[in-house]
Motif scaffolding. Sequence first.
Motif, PDB file in Angstrom:
ATOM      1  N   ASP A   1       0.747  -1.189   0.051  1.00 57.27           N
ATOM      2  CA  ASP A   1      -0.034   0.101  -0.011  1.00 57.27           C
ATOM      3  C   ASP A   1       0.895   1.362   0.033  1.00 57.27           C
ATOM      4  O   ASP A   1       2.042   1.309   0.379  1.00 57.27           O
ATOM      5  N   LEU A   2       0.260   2.280  -0.505  1.00 59.45           N
ATOM      6  CA  LEU A   2       0.929   3.725  -0.433  1.00 59.45           C
ATOM      7  C   LEU A   2       0.611   4.294   1.121  1.00 59.45           C
ATOM      8  O   LEU A   2      -0.730   4.419   1.433  1.00 59.45           O
ATOM      9  N   TRP A   3       1.675   4.842   1.667  1.00 58.72           N
ATOM     10  CA  TRP A   3       1.645   5.488   3.110  1.00 58.72           C
ATOM     11  C   TRP A   3       2.018   6.936   2.966  1.00 58.72           C
ATOM     12  O   TRP A   3       3.025   7.191   2.010  1.00 58.72           O
ATOM     13  N   GLN A   4       1.417   7.642   3.806  1.00 57.74           N
ATOM     14  CA  GLN A   4       1.992   9.204   3.745  1.00 57.74           C
ATOM     15  C   GLN A   4       2.173   9.374   5.232  1.00 57.74           C
ATOM     16  O   GLN A   4       1.625   9.124   6.201  1.00 57.74           O
ATOM     17  N   ALA A   5       3.367  10.409   5.357  1.00 56.53           N
ATOM     18  CA  ALA A   5       3.663  10.911   6.692  1.00 56.53           C
ATOM     19  C   ALA A   5       3.897  12.415   6.426  1.00 56.53           C
ATOM     20  O   ALA A   5       4.161  13.009   5.285  1.00 56.53           O
TER      21      ALA A   5
END
Length: 291
Positions: free
Chosen positions: A66-70
């Motif tokens: 999956d694509l994660w963002q911070a």
Amino acid sequence: MRIPLSLLALSASLLCTPAAMALSEFGIEGMGVVSTKANEAQATIAPDGQRIVWASDRPGGKGGWDLWQAVLRDGRWQDPAPLALNSASDERDPYFSHDGRWLYFASNRPGGQGGFDLYRAPVAADGSVGPAQTLPGALNTRADERAPALRPDGRMLLLSRNGKHTQGGFDLYLAPVQGEGFGTAQALPAPLNTAADELGAAWLDNEGALAFTRASDGHSQVLLVGCDHRQAAVPLTLSFNTADGQTGAPVVDASKPTEMVLAGMARAPRAGGLDLYRIKAPSAPRGMGCG
């Protein structure tokens, strides 16, 4: 008390902010937030430097990769969360356009042309990422398309494809940007493309110099090539970028073009499996007729 130089070097490498690269050969990116016990793959940083998006197989997403963002807060990456556009299939190879309008990625979700296809999602002014859209034009085929990367000037798209007419496995292709769509993709020549997999490339300039991944037999390495793609590529000089290791997915930081983030397995610092590291971006190799 005098602090040993080795301890200072280790402390620098553990920093998760971009400033770490001023202090050491490489630094791990976001220990415990971006780089974790899971496997982390390609990362891309928004042009304003306030968000990082990367691929991970950690729990908490919708399944697979999956694509994660911070977000950047108090000088550190914080609040990691999966993007809403994720599916139960794999989402990989994120890449922010240099104008910040789009997040490009690859996915093998249902409804595509076949295997992995290329997608993009609009990015709002507040940094929120909208729903996925199939790339306009005829870039997606029954083969696998991976690793989309727009040239800094926005006029050319680099991608990887594995089809019947490649040198072997994945090869690197270029497609011109035509309005809101893309023209026909053309394979880059040998010896850049080989019987191995050429996958996950970063633009080092607008003239065509690249840092890219070459993978074979379970190993991968980042190589550099100048704008004359008929010249042989050379390995990126980095202690853990070895022919028998696993290093790849280089992406230049759009907010700090002198720095690059890539995936790999350094002996230390280490968070888990594949981690993300920040290094000084290599100089573009020069060749005949290149600027």
